[in-house]
Design an enzyme around this catalytic site. Structure first.
Site, PDB file in Angstrom:
ATOM      1  N   PHE A   1     -33.617   8.551 -52.084  1.00 59.13           N
ATOM      2  CA  PHE A   1     -32.624   9.332 -52.834  1.00 59.13           C
ATOM      3  C   PHE A   1     -33.340   9.959 -54.030  1.00 59.13           C
ATOM      4  O   PHE A   1     -34.113   9.280 -54.707  1.00 59.13           O
ATOM      5  CB  PHE A   1     -31.515   8.381 -53.295  1.00 59.13           C
ATOM      6  CG  PHE A   1     -30.286   9.055 -53.814  1.00 59.13           C
ATOM      7  CD1 PHE A   1     -29.276   9.454 -52.956  1.00 59.13           C
ATOM      8  CD2 PHE A   1     -30.127   9.283 -55.175  1.00 59.13           C
ATOM      9  CE1 PHE A   1     -28.126  10.059 -53.444  1.00 59.13           C
ATOM     10  CE2 PHE A   1     -28.987   9.897 -55.665  1.00 59.13           C
ATOM     11  CZ  PHE A   1     -27.978  10.284 -54.799  1.00 59.13           C
TER      12      PHE A   1
ATOM     13  N   ASP B   1     -34.393  -0.591 -52.770  1.00 62.30           N
ATOM     14  CA  ASP B   1     -33.107  -0.060 -53.205  1.00 62.30           C
ATOM     15  C   ASP B   1     -32.117  -0.315 -52.069  1.00 62.30           C
ATOM     16  O   ASP B   1     -32.317   0.163 -50.945  1.00 62.30           O
ATOM     17  CB  ASP B   1     -33.227   1.435 -53.519  1.00 62.30           C
ATOM     18  CG  ASP B   1     -31.963   1.977 -54.169  1.00 62.30           C
ATOM     19  OD1 ASP B   1     -30.866   1.493 -53.819  1.00 62.30           O
ATOM     20  OD2 ASP B   1     -32.072   2.897 -54.997  1.00 62.30           O
TER      21      ASP B   1
ATOM     22  N   TYR C   1     -20.441   0.924 -56.040  1.00 63.22           N
ATOM     23  CA  TYR C   1     -19.282   1.791 -55.794  1.00 63.22           C
ATOM     24  C   TYR C   1     -19.261   2.333 -54.374  1.00 63.22           C
ATOM     25  O   TYR C   1     -18.341   3.029 -53.990  1.00 63.22           O
ATOM     26  CB  TYR C   1     -19.234   2.955 -56.803  1.00 63.22           C
ATOM     27  CG  TYR C   1     -20.560   3.666 -56.994  1.00 63.22           C
ATOM     28  CD1 TYR C   1     -20.995   4.599 -56.068  1.00 63.22           C
ATOM     29  CD2 TYR C   1     -21.360   3.384 -58.090  1.00 63.22           C
ATOM     30  CE1 TYR C   1     -22.205   5.236 -56.233  1.00 63.22           C
ATOM     31  CE2 TYR C   1     -22.575   4.017 -58.265  1.00 63.22           C
ATOM     32  CZ  TYR C   1     -22.999   4.935 -57.336  1.00 63.22           C
ATOM     33  OH  TYR C   1     -24.204   5.556 -57.500  1.00 63.22           O
ATOM     34  N   LYS C   2     -20.306   2.032 -53.580  1.00 65.95           N
ATOM     35  CA  LYS C   2     -20.335   2.491 -52.190  1.00 65.95           C
ATOM     36  C   LYS C   2     -19.640   1.434 -51.326  1.00 65.95           C
ATOM     37  O   LYS C   2     -18.435   1.265 -51.424  1.00 65.95           O
ATOM     38  CB  LYS C   2     -21.777   2.786 -51.782  1.00 65.95           C
ATOM     39  CG  LYS C   2     -22.338   3.993 -52.559  1.00 65.95           C
ATOM     40  CD  LYS C   2     -23.811   4.244 -52.363  1.00 65.95           C
ATOM     41  CE  LYS C   2     -24.236   5.455 -53.213  1.00 65.95           C
ATOM     42  NZ  LYS C   2     -25.686   5.546 -53.402  1.00 65.95           N
TER      43      LYS C   2
ATOM     44  N   ARG D   1     -21.982  13.867 -42.728  1.00 68.18           N
ATOM     45  CA  ARG D   1     -22.239  12.429 -42.826  1.00 68.18           C
ATOM     46  C   ARG D   1     -20.924  11.651 -42.701  1.00 68.18           C
ATOM     47  O   ARG D   1     -19.923  12.002 -43.334  1.00 68.18           O
ATOM     48  CB  ARG D   1     -22.872  12.189 -44.190  1.00 68.18           C
ATOM     49  CG  ARG D   1     -23.459  10.835 -44.389  1.00 68.18           C
ATOM     50  CD  ARG D   1     -24.292  10.825 -45.646  1.00 68.18           C
ATOM     51  NE  ARG D   1     -23.460  10.895 -46.847  1.00 68.18           N
ATOM     52  CZ  ARG D   1     -23.801  10.386 -48.025  1.00 68.18           C
ATOM     53  NH1 ARG D   1     -24.970   9.794 -48.165  1.00 68.18           N
ATOM     54  NH2 ARG D   1     -23.014  10.490 -49.068  1.00 68.18           N
TER      55      ARG D   1
HETATM   56  C1  LIG Z   1     -26.139   6.348 -54.592  1.00 71.30           C
HETATM   57  C2  LIG Z   1     -27.583   6.166 -54.919  1.00 71.30           C
HETATM   58  C3  LIG Z   1     -28.062   6.273 -56.229  1.00 71.30           C
HETATM   59  C4  LIG Z   1     -27.150   6.652 -57.358  1.00 71.30           C
HETATM   60  O1  LIG Z   1     -27.663   6.275 -58.600  1.00 71.30           O
HETATM   61  P1  LIG Z   1     -26.694   6.184 -59.871  1.00 71.30           P
HETATM   62  O2  LIG Z   1     -27.605   5.950 -61.015  1.00 71.30           O
HETATM   63  O3  LIG Z   1     -25.746   5.058 -59.618  1.00 71.30           O
HETATM   64  O4  LIG Z   1     -25.948   7.470 -59.988  1.00 71.30           O
HETATM   65  C5  LIG Z   1     -29.393   6.024 -56.456  1.00 71.30           C
HETATM   66  N1  LIG Z   1     -30.246   5.700 -55.445  1.00 71.30           N
HETATM   67  C6  LIG Z   1     -29.824   5.603 -54.182  1.00 71.30           C
HETATM   68  C7  LIG Z   1     -30.787   5.243 -53.102  1.00 71.30           C
HETATM   69  C8  LIG Z   1     -28.487   5.856 -53.868  1.00 71.30           C
HETATM   70  O5  LIG Z   1     -28.067   5.802 -52.609  1.00 71.30           O
END
Ligand SMILES: *Cc1c(COP(=O)(O)O)cnc(C)c1O
Length: 404
Positions: free
Chosen positions: A120, A191, A216-217, A363
């Protein structure tokens, strides 16, 4: 496609545990989980009785100060981490920074961070920012996901990967990659943003040094819910926190002018915890007491495979972007379509909520807590109609909004 018998016997879905709007098929729990029942009442009560009634006494009387560790243990159970090894706070981006800075300190003689192009972007941005501000000659090396193992070399300080690719759902083998990274002398950071609550995770068994993720996911903690960080227990007293906030101090209320890190995972705390958000998350986590992760995984694979089969039969314009082999996929399925953005808008307008990731990925998240076969079939029927009749080809669906 054959499916083992026991799946039909699981207590999933548990739709009655969620507030889902009438007429909605929610295939976006991988991005923002829905509202679990009980959270609204818990937060209302927390505000009225605890904040309203206790005022500042709430920090002690209502356990607000202990909340990040308490909720950390709830999350730990879902990801195979022992009690006292996970703490909540901040956002995932910050937790990535904390883990990575600690990992680099553990290998001062090495200068490379290895990651992959399926990560990400914020994880890569945080790494890049850390490298620039350290200004010690570090390098962020980004390879294709399938080349990660081959790219292990003895100049790598830290391997930082997201287990499940946010676009395609492709899933790394945590245990095998961690073993390779550590054999090359590197520190492993996972992660788990798209893993926690989506697939069984055995963090202890993987032996990884660090893990981070959001809530939050798949964990349904609500928009802005705090992130988590795990540090392998044998290392937690050794690391030197880059974000040396007062609540990670050994004695925050001594108000010393010098920083001394708290013992163990508590040193990964930074500042005042988001008590309201964490109350929502704590209540949302109660659902997981009733969930067997192996059963959840079986149901998720079943729904995903049904979806793939139905879409491929009914929507010839769509190309599968996810691995076909369920063992290599998280809990989402993605398809490529040139007009994917507009098609997703048309779907959402008809109550089927998924999302879109540039440039052409549609998705769909499969969360067996509140989805069943009938939902999958109904969603595909609507999608097929949109594609067959080009219902997506309208100005209001083609115009991009700020959040996709
Ligand atoms: C959703 C997601 C994030 C989001 O990061 P925030 O700091 O919570 O906005 C970061 N890394 C990955 C791999 C994600 O899927």
């Amino acid at each position: 496609m054959s499916w083992p018998k026991h799946v039909s016997q699981v207590a999933l879905p548990m739709k009655d545990r969620f507030e889902l709007p009438e007429g909605v098929i929610y295939l976006d729990g991988n991005s923002l989980g829905p509202l679990p029942k009980g959270v609204t009442a818990r937060v209302a009560e927390m505000m009225a009785d605890e904040w309203g009634g206790q005022l500042i006494k709430g920090w002690n009387a209502c356990g607000w100060m202990a909340q990040p560790g308490r909720v950390g243990d709830q999350v730990g159970r879902i990801i195979g981490a022992p009690k006292g090894s996970v703490v909540m706070g901040d956002t995932l981006s910050l937790k990535v920074y904390q883990a990575l800075s600690a990992a680099l300190q553990m290998r001062p003689e090495r200068k490379v961070i290895l990651s992959d192009s399926g990560n990400f972007p914020t994880d890569l941005y945080m790494a890049d920012g850390l490298v620039r501000h350290l200004d010690q000659g570090h390098e962020l090396r980004v390879v294709a996901p399938e080349d990660v193992t081959a790219a292990m070399s003895d100049d790598i300080a830290a391997v930082m990967l997201t287990q499940v690719d946010y676009r395609t759902g492709r899933m790394h083998d945590m245990r095998a990659i961690t073993e390779k990274a550590q054999a090359a002398g590197a520190v492993m950071i996972w992660d788990l943003a798209h893993s926690a609550g989506a697939v069984p995770v055995d963090l202890s068994g993987s032996n990884a040094e660090f893990a981070v993720g959001c809530t939050y996911k798949y964990l349904n903690g609500g928009p802005g819910a705090p992130a988590f960080i795990y540090v392998r227990p044998d290392l937690a007293d050794e690391i030197d926190p880059a974000l040396a906030g007062w609540l990670g101090h050994e004695a925050p209320f001594a108000f010393d002018l010098e920083y001394r890190p708290a013992p163990g995972i508590e040193r990964m705390r930074v500042g005042t915890p988001p008590v309201l958000q964490m109350a929502a998350l704590e209540e949302a986590m109660a659902i997981w007491d009733a969930v067997d992760m192996a059963e959840l995984r079986a149901a998720s694979l079943h729904l995903s495979e049904l979806f793939i089969a139905e879409v491929e039969a009914a929507c010839p314009d769509l190309t599968l972007a996810s691995p076909r082999d369920g063992a290599q996929r998280g809990s989402q399925v993605s398809f490529r379509f040139e007009h994917g953005y507009a098609a997703m808008q048309a779907l959402i307008a008809r109550g089927v909520i998924g999302d879109f990731r540039a440039p052409d990925i549609m998705r769909f998240g499969f969360t067996p807590l509140y989805l069943d076969e009938a939902d999958v079939r109904a969603a595909v029927a609507i999608l097929a109609e949109i594609l067959r009749d080009r219902l997506w080809d309208r100005p209001e669906y083609l115009a991009r909004q700020r959040v996709t």
